[in-house]
Enzyme design. Structure first.
Site, PDB file in Angstrom:
ATOM      1  N   SER A   1      -0.685  -6.461   4.514  1.00  0.00           N
ATOM      2  CA  SER A   1      -0.014  -5.747   5.587  1.00  0.00           C
ATOM      3  C   SER A   1      -0.874  -4.603   6.086  1.00  0.00           C
ATOM      4  CB  SER A   1       1.312  -5.179   5.076  1.00  0.00           C
ATOM      5  OG  SER A   1       1.017  -4.127   4.170  1.00  0.00           O
ATOM      6  N   LYS A   2      -0.537  -4.194   7.289  1.00  0.00           N
ATOM      7  CA  LYS A   2      -1.238  -3.095   7.945  1.00  0.00           C
ATOM      8  C   LYS A   2      -1.245  -1.841   7.087  1.00  0.00           C
ATOM      9  CE  LYS A   2      -0.861  -3.543  12.891  1.00  0.00           C
ATOM     10  NZ  LYS A   2      -0.063  -3.281  14.039  1.00  0.00           N
TER      11      LYS A   2
END
Ligand code: GLU
Length: 487
Positions: free
Chosen positions: A256-257
């Protein structure tokens, strides 16, 4: 090699950038196509108008091309060889939806959002494992349907899924996969805005584009039963499915970011080489069965097979990417690195007029083993481009004694008397001064390094002197004696 020439596709929805996971999917499709002399098709799945983002398609194609993933075919869009765009194929999906309706495999649904909301709440209250449409509109009479349609009542088209049936398909990566149709919702195929959903458009296009192998991320596995039903309802032959493992953060949560960059663009901007990123991404879920980790694209094409794709999640290991970047950079010819350094220098506003190619090539030859990124030619060896303004404090404390200025003065004089010195000449001169002073060479070498580079580590000190040249060398020794002084 498989006998039939495969046709595969990368089918991204344009979200604004190319995700690392998207690059992996595109790459595996590309490698599979090239390995088997097949075709790699790019299809933009842009039927969700709410998610339309200006420039997203261009960005995506730019990132793919940067990675060397050229697609093989596409329609002529405005005189350009473009990717297939689903938003330009809407009539096709409507036609196929109509066929399904005519065969009782899909039906119109006129339920309002309020009704659907109530249904969901009710199902939640009953603690049903999953909210599902209750087929209310499947039972409308022909007349009711006609009337609603002629009145223009908003509607969708739904897939008519029969409960309690086994849906079985083979996946190259995970073997036989089985779902129970009771867990499959009557999926919307055409939305109230007339656009198809992903499922219908995806299956229709895979069929029309003669896609032989559907290679995509594991997150689409749960959609596959719906697709299998559609293939069966249309009586179309199914493609081979291969669902690629999830990409994980080092703590094994989904990539994920929040834990780092996920856009290919970010890595490009940070200075990663496309060769390194491609090599790295290829290993996220695949290996050739040995422990080889360094690959060029042509070797990946040669070795790739879907059978060797793993089922278990692939951990995104930034350390490994950094290592691969260093390896790929090191293996480039010095003349290529020279061009890259010049480009990087432009970005950093470094004036090249003073530095000849010959000078830069010498720097490359001594720094090559020490840098992992092109910009490190500047950050790790800035002293080749400007005289040090400061000197590492810890090194001063350790190696710069009260007798050092006097000793360096002697060295300064010895170097001054050299004519066109080579590396060995500096080395011999230093040895001689050390002998005269009756001290170990290290007593001179450490402060000398500090004087010319400002640092305590780096390439061989005599290499540095040779590259800087005599005038610059003695100037820097003098400057250090003045600046650091007796300390
Ligand atoms: N449009 C889907 C995506 O955004 C495609 C999934 C598939 O390959 O079927 O990834």
């Amino acid at each position: 090699m498989i006998s039939e020439k495969p046709r595969v596709r990368f089918a991204p929805s344009p979200t604004g950038y190319l995700h690392i996971g998207g690059l992996r999917t595109a790459l595996y499709n590309y490698l599979f196509a090239k390995h088997n002399d097949g075709k790699f098709v790019l299809r933009i799945e842009d039927t969700d108008r709410n998610r339309y983002i200006e420039g997203a398609v261009e960005n995506l194609i730019k990132s793919l091309k940067w990675g060397g993933l050229e697609y093989d075919e596409g329609p002529n869009i405005g005189g350009q060889f473009g990717p297939y765009m689903q938003s330009q194929r809407l009539d096709l999906y409507k036609k196929y939806a109509a066929d399904l309706i005519a065969n009782g495999k899909a039906y119109y649904c006129f339920c309002t959002t309020e009704r659907l909301e109530k249904l969901r709440e009710e199902q939640q209250r009953q603690k049903l494992p999953q909210a599902k449409y209750d087929k209310h509109c499947l039972h409308l009479s022909k007349e009711e349907i006609e009337e609603n349609l002629s009145k223009g009542v908003p509607h969708v088209v739904r897939l008519n899924v029969e409960a309690n049936k086994k849906i079985i398909f083979n996946d190259v990566v995970r073997g036989q996969v089985e779902f129970n149709s009771s867990n499959v919702d009557d999926q919307v195929l055409i939305k109230s805005d007339g656009y198809p959903t992903y499922h219908l458009a995806n299956v229709v296009d895979d069929y029309l584009m003669k896609i032989t192998h559907v290679i995509r991320g594991e997150e689409w596995l749960s959609s596959t039963p719906k697709h299998v039903l559609l293939y069966d309802f249309f009586a179309w032959e199914k493609p081979v499915f291969a669902h690629l493992p999830l990409l994980l953060n080092p703590d094994r949560s989904k990539l994920s970011k929040r834990q780092g960059d996920v856009a290919v663009e970010d890595y490009r901007i940070k200075g990663f080489l496309k060769e390194a990123l491609i090599n790295f991404v290829a290993l996220l879920g695949w290996n050739a069965g040995d422990d080889k980790e360094f690959y060029y694209m042509n070797e990946l094409i040669e070795n790739f097979s879907l059978e060797r794709v793993n089922k278990s999640g692939a951990v995104f290991d930034l350390e490994k990417l950094n290592w691969l970047n260093a390896e790929h950079l090191r293996k480039k010819p010095n003349t290529d690195i020279l061009q890259m350094i010049k480009e990087e220098g432009k970005k950093l506003n470094i004036d090249y007029q003073n530095f000849s190619d010959d000078y830069l090539l010498k720097i490359i030859s001594v720094m090559k083993e020490r840098v992992s990124f092109v910009n490190e030619y500047f950050t790790k060896s800035f002293f080749f481009f400007e005289a040090p303004r400061t000197y590492e404090q810890a090194a001063i404390e350790k190696n710069w004694k009260s007798e050092t200025p006097g000793q360096l003065n002697k060295l300064h004089d010895a170097f001054t008397s050299l004519t066109n010195p080579l590396k060995e000449d500096y080395e011999n001169a230093l040895a001689k001064v050390a002998e005269e002073l009756n001290i170990g060479k290290g007593k001179l070498i450490h402060p000398l390094r500090l004087a010319v580079s400002g640092m305590s580590a780096g390439p061989g000190v005599f290499d540095i002197l040779f590259i800087l040249g005599k005038d610059e060398t003695i100037k820097r020794i003098r400057a250090a004696i003045d600046k650091i002084g007796k300390s």
